[in-house]
Design an enzyme around this catalytic site. Structure first.
Site, PDB file in Angstrom:
ATOM      1  N   ASN A   7       0.862  -1.184   0.000  1.00 58.29           N
ATOM      2  CA  ASN A   7       0.000   0.000   0.000  1.00 58.29           C
ATOM      3  C   ASN A   7       0.905   1.243   0.000  1.00 58.29           C
ATOM      4  O   ASN A   7       1.700   1.438   0.921  1.00 58.29           O
ATOM      5  CB  ASN A   7      -0.887  -0.046   1.255  1.00 58.29           C
ATOM      6  CG  ASN A   7      -1.806   1.148   1.357  1.00 58.29           C
ATOM      7  OD1 ASN A   7      -1.390   2.272   1.112  1.00 58.29           O
ATOM      8  ND2 ASN A   7      -3.050   0.922   1.716  1.00 58.29           N
ATOM      9  N   HIS A  10       1.120   6.128   2.015  1.00 57.86           N
ATOM     10  CA  HIS A  10       1.884   7.041   2.871  1.00 57.86           C
ATOM     11  C   HIS A  10       3.108   7.651   2.189  1.00 57.86           C
ATOM     12  O   HIS A  10       3.689   8.602   2.704  1.00 57.86           O
ATOM     13  CB  HIS A  10       2.202   6.383   4.204  1.00 57.86           C
ATOM     14  CG  HIS A  10       0.937   6.137   4.983  1.00 57.86           C
ATOM     15  ND1 HIS A  10      -0.026   7.121   5.138  1.00 57.86           N
ATOM     16  CD2 HIS A  10       0.440   5.032   5.577  1.00 57.86           C
ATOM     17  CE1 HIS A  10      -1.044   6.624   5.814  1.00 57.86           C
ATOM     18  NE2 HIS A  10      -0.785   5.359   6.084  1.00 57.86           N
ATOM     19  N   HIS A  43      -5.416   3.813  -1.719  1.00 59.74           N
ATOM     20  CA  HIS A  43      -6.748   4.199  -1.250  1.00 59.74           C
ATOM     21  C   HIS A  43      -7.007   5.635  -1.664  1.00 59.74           C
ATOM     22  O   HIS A  43      -6.374   6.558  -1.152  1.00 59.74           O
ATOM     23  CB  HIS A  43      -6.772   4.053   0.282  1.00 59.74           C
ATOM     24  CG  HIS A  43      -8.107   4.316   0.915  1.00 59.74           C
ATOM     25  ND1 HIS A  43      -8.328   4.132   2.256  1.00 59.74           N
ATOM     26  CD2 HIS A  43      -9.292   4.740   0.401  1.00 59.74           C
ATOM     27  CE1 HIS A  43      -9.589   4.447   2.543  1.00 59.74           C
ATOM     28  NE2 HIS A  43     -10.193   4.820   1.429  1.00 59.74           N
ATOM     29  N   ARG A  45      -9.089   8.436  -1.097  1.00 63.63           N
ATOM     30  CA  ARG A  45     -10.086   8.851  -0.103  1.00 63.63           C
ATOM     31  C   ARG A  45     -10.887  10.024  -0.639  1.00 63.63           C
ATOM     32  O   ARG A  45     -10.396  10.817  -1.448  1.00 63.63           O
ATOM     33  CB  ARG A  45      -9.403   9.233   1.211  1.00 63.63           C
ATOM     34  CG  ARG A  45      -8.710   8.081   1.898  1.00 63.63           C
ATOM     35  CD  ARG A  45      -8.181   8.504   3.247  1.00 63.63           C
ATOM     36  NE  ARG A  45      -9.239   8.619   4.206  1.00 63.63           N
ATOM     37  CZ  ARG A  45      -9.512   7.708   5.158  1.00 63.63           C
ATOM     38  NH1 ARG A  45      -8.756   6.645   5.288  1.00 63.63           N
ATOM     39  NH2 ARG A  45     -10.521   7.883   5.978  1.00 63.63           N
ATOM     40  N   ARG A  49      -6.666  13.107   0.912  1.00 71.89           N
ATOM     41  CA  ARG A  49      -5.614  13.535   1.840  1.00 71.89           C
ATOM     42  C   ARG A  49      -4.240  12.981   1.468  1.00 71.89           C
ATOM     43  O   ARG A  49      -3.229  13.518   1.870  1.00 71.89           O
ATOM     44  CB  ARG A  49      -5.966  13.152   3.273  1.00 71.89           C
ATOM     45  CG  ARG A  49      -5.892  11.669   3.538  1.00 71.89           C
ATOM     46  CD  ARG A  49      -6.026  11.373   5.006  1.00 71.89           C
ATOM     47  NE  ARG A  49      -7.386  11.538   5.482  1.00 71.89           N
ATOM     48  CZ  ARG A  49      -7.868  10.880   6.549  1.00 71.89           C
ATOM     49  NH1 ARG A  49      -7.092  10.078   7.226  1.00 71.89           N
ATOM     50  NH2 ARG A  49      -9.112  11.033   6.916  1.00 71.89           N
ATOM     51  N   GLU A  70      -8.461   0.810  -3.344  1.00 66.17           N
ATOM     52  CA  GLU A  70      -9.281   0.813  -2.127  1.00 66.17           C
ATOM     53  C   GLU A  70     -10.189   2.026  -2.189  1.00 66.17           C
ATOM     54  O   GLU A  70      -9.715   3.134  -2.495  1.00 66.17           O
ATOM     55  CB  GLU A  70      -8.345   0.983  -0.935  1.00 66.17           C
ATOM     56  CG  GLU A  70      -8.453  -0.074   0.112  1.00 66.17           C
ATOM     57  CD  GLU A  70      -7.630   0.325   1.306  1.00 66.17           C
ATOM     58  OE1 GLU A  70      -8.092   1.117   2.119  1.00 66.17           O
ATOM     59  OE2 GLU A  70      -6.493  -0.149   1.401  1.00 66.17           O
ATOM     60  N   THR A 101      -8.400   3.626   8.119  1.00 68.85           N
ATOM     61  CA  THR A 101      -9.667   2.882   8.097  1.00 68.85           C
ATOM     62  C   THR A 101      -9.847   2.176   9.438  1.00 68.85           C
ATOM     63  O   THR A 101      -9.019   1.364   9.825  1.00 68.85           O
ATOM     64  CB  THR A 101      -9.648   1.836   6.957  1.00 68.85           C
ATOM     65  OG1 THR A 101      -9.136   2.465   5.787  1.00 68.85           O
ATOM     66  CG2 THR A 101     -11.030   1.300   6.697  1.00 68.85           C
ATOM     67  N   GLU A 151     -11.258  -9.121   2.370  1.00 67.80           N
ATOM     68  CA  GLU A 151     -10.002  -8.809   3.045  1.00 67.80           C
ATOM     69  C   GLU A 151     -10.305  -8.770   4.538  1.00 67.80           C
ATOM     70  O   GLU A 151     -11.115  -7.954   4.994  1.00 67.80           O
ATOM     71  CB  GLU A 151      -9.423  -7.466   2.580  1.00 67.80           C
ATOM     72  CG  GLU A 151      -8.118  -7.149   3.322  1.00 67.80           C
ATOM     73  CD  GLU A 151      -7.419  -5.890   2.804  1.00 67.80           C
ATOM     74  OE1 GLU A 151      -7.551  -5.563   1.604  1.00 67.80           O
ATOM     75  OE2 GLU A 151      -6.739  -5.244   3.622  1.00 67.80           O
ATOM     76  N   HIS A 191      -4.022  -4.633   7.553  1.00 68.61           N
ATOM     77  CA  HIS A 191      -4.183  -3.516   8.490  1.00 68.61           C
ATOM     78  C   HIS A 191      -3.345  -3.742   9.738  1.00 68.61           C
ATOM     79  O   HIS A 191      -3.558  -4.706  10.466  1.00 68.61           O
ATOM     80  CB  HIS A 191      -5.633  -3.271   8.897  1.00 68.61           C
ATOM     81  CG  HIS A 191      -5.875  -1.814   9.177  1.00 68.61           C
ATOM     82  ND1 HIS A 191      -5.450  -1.207  10.334  1.00 68.61           N
ATOM     83  CD2 HIS A 191      -6.422  -0.836   8.415  1.00 68.61           C
ATOM     84  CE1 HIS A 191      -5.754   0.073  10.289  1.00 68.61           C
ATOM     85  NE2 HIS A 191      -6.333   0.332   9.127  1.00 68.61           N
TER      86      HIS A 191
HETATM   87  N1  PXP Z   1      -6.056  -2.873   4.021  1.00 75.97           N
HETATM   88  C1  PXP Z   1      -6.982  -1.891   4.131  1.00 75.97           C
HETATM   89  C2  PXP Z   1      -8.373  -2.175   3.694  1.00 75.97           C
HETATM   90  C3  PXP Z   1      -6.625  -0.615   4.613  1.00 75.97           C
HETATM   91  O1  PXP Z   1      -7.567   0.352   4.720  1.00 75.97           O
HETATM   92  C4  PXP Z   1      -5.280  -0.370   4.952  1.00 75.97           C
HETATM   93  C5  PXP Z   1      -4.877   0.995   5.411  1.00 75.97           C
HETATM   94  O2  PXP Z   1      -4.982   1.899   4.361  1.00 75.97           O
HETATM   95  C6  PXP Z   1      -4.353  -1.417   4.806  1.00 75.97           C
HETATM   96  C7  PXP Z   1      -4.779  -2.663   4.373  1.00 75.97           C
HETATM   97  C8  PXP Z   1      -2.912  -1.227   5.139  1.00 75.97           C
HETATM   98  O3  PXP Z   1      -2.795  -0.999   6.506  1.00 75.97           O
HETATM   99  P1  PXP Z   1      -1.397  -0.554   7.114  1.00 75.97           P
HETATM  100  O4  PXP Z   1      -1.048   0.761   6.501  1.00 75.97           O
HETATM  101  O5  PXP Z   1      -1.677  -0.480   8.586  1.00 75.97           O
HETATM  102  O6  PXP Z   1      -0.415  -1.633   6.756  1.00 75.97           O
END
Ligand code: PXP
Length: 236
Positions: A7, A10, A43, A45, A49, A70, A101, A151, A191
């Site tokens: 992901n 960030h 994602h 949003r 952001r 996402e 999330t 998921e 997550h």
């Molecule tokens: N899966 C989903 C559905 C999420 O919303 C997120 C966070 O954006 C992640 C996975 C990844 O989570 P993390 O950044 O804590 O690894």
């Protein structure tokens, strides 16, 4: 063993802190794939952001593995997803004020609107994953309304203290993965996973892909620090 979806949200968070062009999540995605990631997740949003529309359109063109978009189930996002055509969408609940999330989708409460969105995606050959808690009724409901994947939310597992509390969360995830697999659903998870807690989930039966962001981006910032400092001194 599960494969990794990275992901890149960030990387975009850091970019948005200055509003410029770097670091670019599209570049991060390419490097993640070269290092062995089998998927890229972003994602988009509602408040934009971190990830921007431009990132999603570029990732669609550049990702060589598979792109997992996402998104919340809003008219705007469904329209955009159908325009981009990612290989998969993961539907998540989204609240403006949250830092990340927070919960899984309340599938049973929103069956009708979810089913409508899922039908649209399936008509465009987009796989659909629902981000849910390890709740057997929500899993049944996900199957009933036509999702191809779920998921499993690993946040409660990641936040649990090591020992009995974490073992209990692990047990729930195992049962949920088995149950979903028996219904013919593909099972992803994510997550809060990090270098200390990921192994038990990565080796769990029936889990196909882990979506991990924050811990990888955090480590990248630190393991890259030595090189980055040396590189700028070399310009003096
Ligand atoms: N899966 C989903 C559905 C999420 O919303 C997120 C966070 O954006 C992640 C996975 C990844 O989570 P993390 O950044 O804590 O690894």
């Amino acid at each position: 063993m599960a494969t990794l979806g990275v992901n890149v949200d960030h990387i975009a968070t850091i970019r948005q802190a200055r509003g410029g062009h770097e670091p670019d999540p599209v570049h991060a995605a390419a490097l993640a794939e070269i290092a062995g990631a089998k998927g890229i997740t972003a994602h988009l949003r509602e408040d934009r952001r971190h990830i921007q529309d431009r990132d999603i359109y570029l990732l669609k063109q550049t990702v060589a593995t598979h792109l997992n978009l996402e998104m919340a189930v809003t008219e705007e996002m469904v329209k955009l997803a159908v325009d981009v055509l990612p290989s998969m969408v993961t539907l998540v609940p989204e609240k403006r004020q949250e830092l990340t999330t927070e919960g899984g989708l309340a599938v049973r409460e929103h069956e009708r609107e979810l089913a409508k969105a899922i039908e649209t995606f399936r008509n465009h050959n987009i796989l659909v994953s629902l981000f849910i808690m390890p709740d057997l009724n929500d899993i049944k409901s996900a199957k009933r309304i036509g999702a191809t994947h779920i998921e499993l939310h690993t946040g409660p597992y990641s936040n649990a203290a090591a020992g009995a509390a974490q073992d209990e969360q692990l047990e729930q995830l195992k049962n949920a993965a088995l149950f979903a697999n028996r219904l013919g659903l593909h099972v992803n998870a994510g997550h809060g996973l990090n270098y200390q807690n990921v192994t038990a989930i990565a080796r769990m039966n029936f889990i196909e892909e882990l979506n991990i962001g924050h811990s990888i981006i955090s480590r990248a910032a630190l393991v890259g620090m030595d090189r980055a400092v040396r590189d700028i001194i070399a310009q003096f």
